[in-house]
Every structure is written in structure tokens, then in C-alpha cells.
Design a protein around this motif. Structure first.
Motif, PDB file in Angstrom:
ATOM      1  N   SER A  31       0.810  -1.220   0.000  1.00  0.00           N
ATOM      2  CA  SER A  31       0.000   0.000   0.000  1.00  0.00           C
ATOM      3  C   SER A  31       0.840   1.265   0.000  1.00  0.00           C
ATOM      4  CB  SER A  31      -0.909   0.007   1.237  1.00  0.00           C
ATOM      5  OG  SER A  31      -0.127  -0.024   2.423  1.00  0.00           O
ATOM      6  N   ASP A  32       2.118   1.147   0.358  1.00  0.00           N
ATOM      7  CA  ASP A  32       2.965   2.337   0.477  1.00  0.00           C
ATOM      8  C   ASP A  32       4.409   1.935   0.155  1.00  0.00           C
ATOM      9  OD1 ASP A  32       3.911   4.851   1.057  1.00  0.00           O
ATOM     10  OD2 ASP A  32       4.068   4.480   3.214  1.00  0.00           O
ATOM     11  N   VAL A  33       4.990   2.552  -0.861  1.00  0.00           N
ATOM     12  CA  VAL A  33       6.380   2.277  -1.246  1.00  0.00           C
ATOM     13  C   VAL A  33       7.139   3.603  -1.200  1.00  0.00           C
ATOM     14  CG1 VAL A  33       7.934   1.389  -3.020  1.00  0.00           C
ATOM     15  CG2 VAL A  33       5.657   0.368  -2.728  1.00  0.00           C
ATOM     16  N   ARG A  34       8.132   3.694  -0.301  1.00  0.00           N
ATOM     17  CA  ARG A  34       8.882   4.947  -0.147  1.00  0.00           C
ATOM     18  C   ARG A  34      10.388   4.695  -0.312  1.00  0.00           C
ATOM     19  NH1 ARG A  34       7.178   7.010   5.563  1.00  0.00           N
ATOM     20  NH2 ARG A  34       7.056   4.751   5.953  1.00  0.00           N
ATOM     21  N   GLY A  35      11.083   5.646  -0.907  1.00  0.00           N
ATOM     22  CA  GLY A  35      12.516   5.526  -1.124  1.00  0.00           C
ATOM     23  C   GLY A  35      13.309   6.538  -0.316  1.00  0.00           C
ATOM     24  N   PHE A  36      14.475   6.117   0.198  1.00  0.00           N
ATOM     25  CA  PHE A  36      15.345   6.986   0.992  1.00  0.00           C
ATOM     26  C   PHE A  36      16.794   6.760   0.560  1.00  0.00           C
ATOM     27  CE2 PHE A  36      11.585   5.970   3.411  1.00  0.00           C
ATOM     28  CZ  PHE A  36      11.142   7.225   3.819  1.00  0.00           C
ATOM     29  N   HIS A  37      17.654   7.797   0.812  1.00  0.00           N
ATOM     30  CA  HIS A  37      19.026   7.747   0.314  1.00  0.00           C
ATOM     31  C   HIS A  37      20.050   7.598   1.424  1.00  0.00           C
ATOM     32  CE1 HIS A  37      16.612  10.067  -2.688  1.00  0.00           C
ATOM     33  NE2 HIS A  37      17.054   9.049  -3.403  1.00  0.00           N
ATOM     34  N   SER A  38      19.579   7.381   2.657  1.00  0.00           N
ATOM     35  CA  SER A  38      20.507   7.113   3.755  1.00  0.00           C
ATOM     36  C   SER A  38      19.756   6.389   4.865  1.00  0.00           C
ATOM     37  CB  SER A  38      21.110   8.418   4.313  1.00  0.00           C
ATOM     38  OG  SER A  38      20.136   9.138   5.044  1.00  0.00           O
ATOM     39  N   ALA A  39      20.531   5.709   5.706  1.00  0.00           N
ATOM     40  CA  ALA A  39      19.936   4.989   6.827  1.00  0.00           C
ATOM     41  C   ALA A  39      19.275   5.952   7.800  1.00  0.00           C
ATOM     42  CB  ALA A  39      21.002   4.153   7.540  1.00  0.00           C
ATOM     43  N   ASN A  40      19.903   7.124   7.982  1.00  0.00           N
ATOM     44  CA  ASN A  40      19.335   8.097   8.918  1.00  0.00           C
ATOM     45  C   ASN A  40      17.977   8.598   8.453  1.00  0.00           C
ATOM     46  OD1 ASN A  40      21.502   7.939  10.675  1.00  0.00           O
ATOM     47  ND2 ASN A  40      22.653   9.570   9.644  1.00  0.00           N
ATOM     48  N   GLU A  41      17.840   8.851   7.153  1.00  0.00           N
ATOM     49  CA  GLU A  41      16.540   9.294   6.613  1.00  0.00           C
ATOM     50  C   GLU A  41      15.478   8.219   6.855  1.00  0.00           C
ATOM     51  OE1 GLU A  41      16.606  10.364   2.532  1.00  0.00           O
ATOM     52  OE2 GLU A  41      18.123  11.922   2.750  1.00  0.00           O
ATOM     53  N   ALA A  42      15.835   6.987   6.595  1.00  0.00           N
ATOM     54  CA  ALA A  42      14.887   5.886   6.756  1.00  0.00           C
ATOM     55  C   ALA A  42      14.451   5.736   8.210  1.00  0.00           C
ATOM     56  CB  ALA A  42      15.501   4.579   6.252  1.00  0.00           C
ATOM     57  N   LEU A  43      15.408   5.831   9.150  1.00  0.00           N
ATOM     58  CA  LEU A  43      15.076   5.694  10.568  1.00  0.00           C
ATOM     59  C   LEU A  43      14.158   6.821  11.034  1.00  0.00           C
ATOM     60  CD1 LEU A  43      18.537   4.604  12.023  1.00  0.00           C
ATOM     61  CD2 LEU A  43      16.425   3.232  11.905  1.00  0.00           C
ATOM     62  N   ILE A  58      23.788  -2.434   1.787  1.00  0.00           N
ATOM     63  CA  ILE A  58      24.601  -2.635   2.997  1.00  0.00           C
ATOM     64  C   ILE A  58      25.624  -1.524   3.150  1.00  0.00           C
ATOM     65  CG2 ILE A  58      26.318  -4.119   4.096  1.00  0.00           C
ATOM     66  CD1 ILE A  58      24.868  -6.521   3.107  1.00  0.00           C
ATOM     67  N   ARG A  59      26.388  -1.261   2.114  1.00  0.00           N
ATOM     68  CA  ARG A  59      27.468  -0.273   2.213  1.00  0.00           C
ATOM     69  C   ARG A  59      26.940   1.101   1.834  1.00  0.00           C
ATOM     70  NH1 ARG A  59      33.024  -2.346  -0.288  1.00  0.00           N
ATOM     71  NH2 ARG A  59      33.662  -0.479   0.861  1.00  0.00           N
ATOM     72  N   MET A  60      26.797   1.954   2.868  1.00  0.00           N
ATOM     73  CA  MET A  60      26.327   3.328   2.666  1.00  0.00           C
ATOM     74  C   MET A  60      27.144   4.234   3.573  1.00  0.00           C
ATOM     75  SD  MET A  60      22.160   2.943   2.510  1.00  0.00           S
ATOM     76  CE  MET A  60      22.070   2.077   4.081  1.00  0.00           C
ATOM     77  N   PRO A  61      27.346   5.497   3.202  1.00  0.00           N
ATOM     78  CA  PRO A  61      28.103   6.429   4.048  1.00  0.00           C
ATOM     79  C   PRO A  61      27.340   6.733   5.343  1.00  0.00           C
ATOM     80  CG  PRO A  61      27.099   7.584   2.193  1.00  0.00           C
ATOM     81  CD  PRO A  61      26.881   6.126   1.947  1.00  0.00           C
ATOM     82  N   GLU A  62      28.039   7.285   6.314  1.00  0.00           N
ATOM     83  CA  GLU A  62      27.498   7.667   7.617  1.00  0.00           C
ATOM     84  C   GLU A  62      27.089   6.444   8.440  1.00  0.00           C
ATOM     85  OE1 GLU A  62      24.396  10.520   7.180  1.00  0.00           O
ATOM     86  OE2 GLU A  62      25.672  11.991   6.185  1.00  0.00           O
ATOM     87  N   ARG A  63      26.071   5.744   8.008  1.00  0.00           N
ATOM     88  CA  ARG A  63      25.588   4.581   8.750  1.00  0.00           C
ATOM     89  C   ARG A  63      25.232   3.493   7.744  1.00  0.00           C
ATOM     90  NH1 ARG A  63      21.196   5.901  13.090  1.00  0.00           N
ATOM     91  NH2 ARG A  63      23.032   6.183  14.414  1.00  0.00           N
ATOM     92  N   ASP A  64      25.857   2.311   7.885  1.00  0.00           N
ATOM     93  CA  ASP A  64      25.632   1.282   6.864  1.00  0.00           C
ATOM     94  C   ASP A  64      24.400   0.450   7.201  1.00  0.00           C
ATOM     95  OD1 ASP A  64      26.308  -0.565   8.815  1.00  0.00           O
ATOM     96  OD2 ASP A  64      28.338  -0.871   8.070  1.00  0.00           O
ATOM     97  N   GLY A  65      24.114  -0.503   6.314  1.00  0.00           N
ATOM     98  CA  GLY A  65      22.915  -1.321   6.464  1.00  0.00           C
ATOM     99  C   GLY A  65      22.933  -2.218   7.678  1.00  0.00           C
ATOM    100  N   LEU A  66      24.151  -2.633   8.102  1.00  0.00           N
ATOM    101  CA  LEU A  66      24.223  -3.498   9.277  1.00  0.00           C
ATOM    102  C   LEU A  66      23.807  -2.750  10.541  1.00  0.00           C
ATOM    103  CD1 LEU A  66      27.545  -5.410   8.512  1.00  0.00           C
ATOM    104  CD2 LEU A  66      25.186  -6.149   8.093  1.00  0.00           C
TER     105      LEU A  66
END
Length: 543
Positions: A31-43, A58-66
Motif C-alpha cells: 500500500s505504500d512504497v517509499r525511497g530513501f538515500h541514507s539509513a538516517n533518513e529511513a530511521l 549494505i554499504r552506505m556512508p554515515e551509517r551502513d545497512g548493518l
């Protein structure tokens, strides 16, 4: 179908756009599909509205997927996390699985593989929801089982249909179900009838109405009485009562206390909620073996009691009004003896005056016996039904009248209710009678037009009834009522009038005229024409 929310996290905007577009057009239950460009935005977004499925690099700047999965799983353990990895990052993927990742996909991922993975995640969520629902249902059923069994046990005792058990077995079963009564001690049955549930439903739901009644019952009877209550098959609330102070209910003081409690319940419901009830206190029972007889008598008495006011409290040990009285002097029956004539003539004013008079007299006689009310219902019902028998009612009309309630005096609990129901029904019948008269006029007008346009066709009563969507008998009757002329006589007259017009045309032969006016048989046409006009068609044509 369950619908779920998906978040896509990747520091490459192109990948986020591509995945978002593909998933939105996939037809998956998202029902809802949203895109984000960093882990912080998603959180940050997840704090406002958590997602059910997280698709993350997994590999992203600032804060990775793990780091992201560690936070998400600690707060939202049901979230399904799917990682996107590149070649050479399998050590990260293995670590992600250990942290609770649902799956991982290798970049670049095809739409087919992506959709298959998301379908597995959705199936996993569906199964989890179903499992949780099953557990909740079992828990709810468990919590409801004991009260249901307890209520069923009391009902069986009252009905006298409990399987044959020894006395000690019955008492032990009562204790195991936590019945708040001592079956071996004296008790009184209190029965409550809701007199105006149909009115109360305008403001409250049935659940709210029942809740108000249970609340007032508990507030008023506690802590002076122990009791167990349930709804019976007659729609009465049945309460088995025992004194909390004494093992018996003997004594005038205690009986007076019971009557006062019953009247308090009645008055509070009326004042606070506008709900009218009648309450009946049964005779005392020595122990549970006497409950069935007391219950049967109480039900019969309450069924046949029609209150002159807004409810009543009846005590079978004290109320003389529960005994039948000689009502030969009741004048109301004579006043409603000719209601059917008033309905047929449309005289509403006198009709309602007579109804008001009979119910006003009934309210002044609080002990009026059941049989007199039954006769009132029968007389009024028959008058209304006679009037309706003359109508062609639709299913909607029949449903709105609720005719099954009229003659059944047990449907009424008070004089006011009986009066309101019959006045309401009578108004509907008067409207239907008036509408039918207007409809009949329109139907006859349409029928006349149809006849004039189809004089050469089959105008038998059967064919006309089909064209008018009514029975032959009904069509014949309303045509006669509206025109004063039989329909066959009208058709013949119209055909001959048309024939006289056509015969004046020298180009038309008599046979042509006969066919155009619906006569295939020339001799018969000649016979009918002469009977109506006085001369034969040949003689008329020469004039």
C-alpha cells in the motif's frame, strides 16, 4: 488481502528510483512504497510510520545497512529486512543474516528475482499475522469459556433440562464454574423485559443498551445480593438472586428491599437513558430444584403483562393487579368495531379519534386482563388487513408494515407501545390506500391510451393485464371503479367509434375496416356494429 508498507534505502538515487518504479508497478500487495538515500533518513521516517519490509543496501556512508538492521530489529522485530549486496560483499551478507535479515539480493537484481523475494517476505508476514490471530483467538475463547459455561449451566437449571446428576454432583459443578450462588439455599428470580428497545435503538446500539442494563443491575444489587444473570430465549434478562447477608430471602424487610432495588433500576434507566423496563420478582424457591416451576410461571406472567405507563415492578407475592379482572364494562372495544369502514372511506380523523379513545381508557385501567388486549389487537389488525387486501403491495411495502407484530399481543409491553405501533401502521396504510387510488387513476389512463393505440391488436383481458403488469381481476376491478364502465364494453365502444370514422373513407372496404378495428370475423363485426350503432356497416357506408 493484507497490505504492507515497503521502504527502499540506497545511497544511489538512480537505484532507488528504479526499484521504486518497478515495485509500484508489480501488483504486489504493497500500500505504500517509499525511497530513501541514507539509513538516517529511513530511521527518521520509520519513527513516524514503521514499515513492514525494508529493502536496503549494505554499504552506505554515515551509517551502513548493518547498523540499520540492528536498530530496526530491536524496535520493530517483525520487520522483514532484505539486503542488496554487490559482488565481493558476501561476508556482509552472512553477518546480516545473523543479525536477523530475511534475505539478501546481489546487485544488479532483476525485477523477477526482486518480486519473488518480496513475495516470500509478504507470505512470511501473512503467516505471522495468521499465527498471531490464531493465538489471540484461542486466548479470547479461553477467557470466554467459563462465563459461557456458567451461563449455560444456570439456563439448564432454570429449564429443568440438566442431565440427571446427583445433588452433590450438581453442587460440585456449580462450584467448579464459580457460580456466585449457593444452589442449596433459597433464591428469587428477577426477570427484566425491555419495553422500548426499538425506540432506544435510535440512540444506542443493542450492545450499549444491554451494557446500561447490566451496569445498573450490578450497581444496584451489589453488595447486598449475590446474583447470576443471562439473557433467555424470550428476550428477558433473568437474574437469580440471593441475599449476601443471609442464606435465605425470608422476611418482609428483605422482600421490600428487593422491590426497592428493582424500582431503582427501572427509574435510573428511564431517567438516565430513556429506556423503559418492566421487572418481575418471582416467588421464593427453597433450592435449585424448584427453579424451573418458578421460572416458567414468571415468564408467562411477564409475557402477558402490558404496562399502562413507562414500565413497572411486579411482585407475584404482593401485586393484586396480576390477577385477572372482569372487564365486561370496557367500552373501548365497541369504539373500534367499525375501523375497516373508516379506512375504506379514508376518514382519518375519526379513525384516529377512536384509536386514541380506546388506548386512553386502557391506560386508566392498570389491571386490564391480557385477553382484552388480545381482542384489541385482533380487531385493529383485522381492519388493517382487510384494507390491505384490496391493494397490490410490493415486498418493500410489506416489509415496512411488519404485519406479523400486529395481532401478536406478546409483541407489546405497554399501552403506549401498542398505541404507537398501531397508529404508525395505520398511517402507513392510509398513505398506501391514497397512493393506490392515485396509481389506479394513472394505470387506467395508461390503459386507455394503450387500447386506443392498439385497436387492431389482441385486447383480451389477459393481454391487457400483462401490458399493465397486474392481475386480470385487479385490472377489471379498478377500471370499473375509475370509469364506471366495464373494460370489455369500453373496448367495444372504442372500436366501433373508430369503425364509424373509417367507414366514411370510400377507399376502404368493410373488411379492411373490420381488421383495422380488431375484428377478423366479418359476420361478427357486422353483428357487433349493428348492436352498437343500430344499422349494419353496409348501411352506414351508404349514408
Amino acid at each position: 488481502m493484507n497490505m504492507y508498507r515497503l521502504m527502499i534505502v540506497d545511497d544511489e538515487r538512480r537505484i532507488v528510483r528504479g526499484l521504486t518504479s518497478a515495485v509500484q508497478s508489480s501488483g504486489l500487495p504493497l500500500s505504500d512504497v517509499r525511497g530513501f538515500h541514507s539509513a538516517n533518513e529511513a530511521l527518521e521516517a520509520m519513527r513516524a510510520q514503521p514499515c513492514d519490509i525494508l529493502l536496503s543496501d549494505i554499504r552506505m556512508p554515515e551509517r551502513d545497512g548493518l547498523e540499520l538492521i540492528g536498530i530496526v530489529k530491536s524496535v520493530y522485530p517483525s520487520c522483514r529486512v532484505v539486503f542488496l549486496t554487490g559482488y565481493g560483499q558476501f561476508e556482509y551478507a552472512q553477518q546480516a543474516v545473523k543479525l536477523g535479515a530475511f534475505d539478501f539480493l546481489v546487485k544488479p537484481v532483476t525485477d523477477e528475482i526482486l518480486f519473488q523475494c518480496l513475495e516470500r517476505a509478504i507470505l512470511s508476514l501473512d503467516e505471522e499475522r495468521e499465527t498471531k490471530q490464531s493465538i489471540d483467538n484461542l486466548k479470547s475463547q479461553y477467557e470466554e469459556t467459563v462465563p459461557v459455561l456458567r451461563s449455560g449451566f444456570i439456563k439448564q437449571l432454570l429449564a429443568g433440562d440438566l442431565p440427571r446428576l446427583q445433588r452433590e454432583e450438581t453442587l460440585e459443578r456449580s462450584r467448579s464454574l464459580n457460580v456466585p450462588l449457593d444452589l442449596a439455599q433459597e433464591a428469587v428470580l428477577l426477570l427484566v423485559r425491555l419495553n422500548n428497545r426499538h425506540k432506544a435503538r435510535v440512540t444506542y446500539s443493542d450492545a450499549e443498551i444491554d451494557g446500561f442494563l447490566f451496569a445498573e443491575l450490578a450497581e444496584t444489587l451489589s453488595p447486598d445480593f449475590r446474583f447470576s444473570e443471562h439473557w433467555d430465549e424470550h428476550g428477558f434478562l433473568v437474574c437469580v438472586l440471593q441475599s449476601a447477608e443471609s442464606p435465605s430471602l425470608r422476611g418482609e424487610r428483605l422482600r421490600s428491599q428487593l422491590r426497592q432495588a428493582a424500582n431503582t433500576i427501572r427509574e435510573k434507566l428511564l431517567e438516565r437513558r430513556g429506556i423503559e423496563i418492566s421487572v418481575l420478582l418471582s416467588g421464593r424457591t427453597a433450592d435449585y430444584t424448584k427453579w424451573p416451576d418458578r421460572y416458567k410461571d414468571a415468564v408467562q406472567t411477564l409475557k402477558q403483562h402490558i404496562s399502562p405507563g413507562p414500565g413497572a415492578v411486579l411482585d407475584v407475592e404482593y401485586d393484586a393487579e396480576l390477577t385477572d379482572r372482569n372487564m365486561s364494562g370496557f367500552e373501548g372495544l365497541a369504539a373500534i368495531g367499525s375501523l375497516d369502514l373508516l379506512l375504506e372511506s379514508g376518514n382519518e380523523q375519526e379513525y384516529y379519534e377512536r384509536l386514541s379513545a380506546v388506548f386512553a381508557e386502557a391506560k386508566q385501567l392498570p389491571g386490564m386482563p391480557y385477553r382484552v388486549f388480545a381482542e384489541i389487537c385482533q380487531i385493529i389488525s383485522l381492519s388493517l388487513i382487510k384494507a390491505l387486501n384490496r391493494l397490490s403491495l410490493t415486498e418493500k411495502d410489506q416489509a415496512s408494515l411488519a404485519m406479523d407484530e400486529w395481532a401478536n399481543v406478546n409483541r407489546f409491553s405497554s399501552v403506549d407501545e401498542m398505541s404507537e405501533r398501531f397508529i404508525e401502521a395505520s398511517r402507513k396504510v392510509f398513505v398506501m390506500l391514497k397512493r393506490q387510488r392515485e396509481d389506479n387513476k394513472d394505470a387506467v389512463s395508461r390503459l386507455k391510451w394503450h387500447i386506443s393505440q392498439n385497436l387492431a391488436e389482441d385486447l383480451s383481458l389477459t393481454q391487457l393485464a400483462k401490458a399493465g403488469h397486474m392481475s386480470s381481476a385487479y385490472l377489471s376491478r379498478i377500471f370499473k371503479e375509475q370509469t364506471g364502465e366495464g373494460i370489455n364494453h369500453y373496448i367495444t365502444r372504442l372500436r366501433i367509434e373508430r369503425a364509424t370514422e373509417l367507414l366514411r373513407d370510400p377507399a376502404l372496404k368493410i373488411a379492411d375496416v373490420a381488421v383495422r378495428t380488431g375484428y377478423d370475423n366479418i359476420p361478427y363485426f357486422t353483428k357487433v356494429f349493428k348492436k352498437v350503432v343500430g344499422i349494419t356497416p353496409q348501411e352506414f357506408k351508404k349514408l
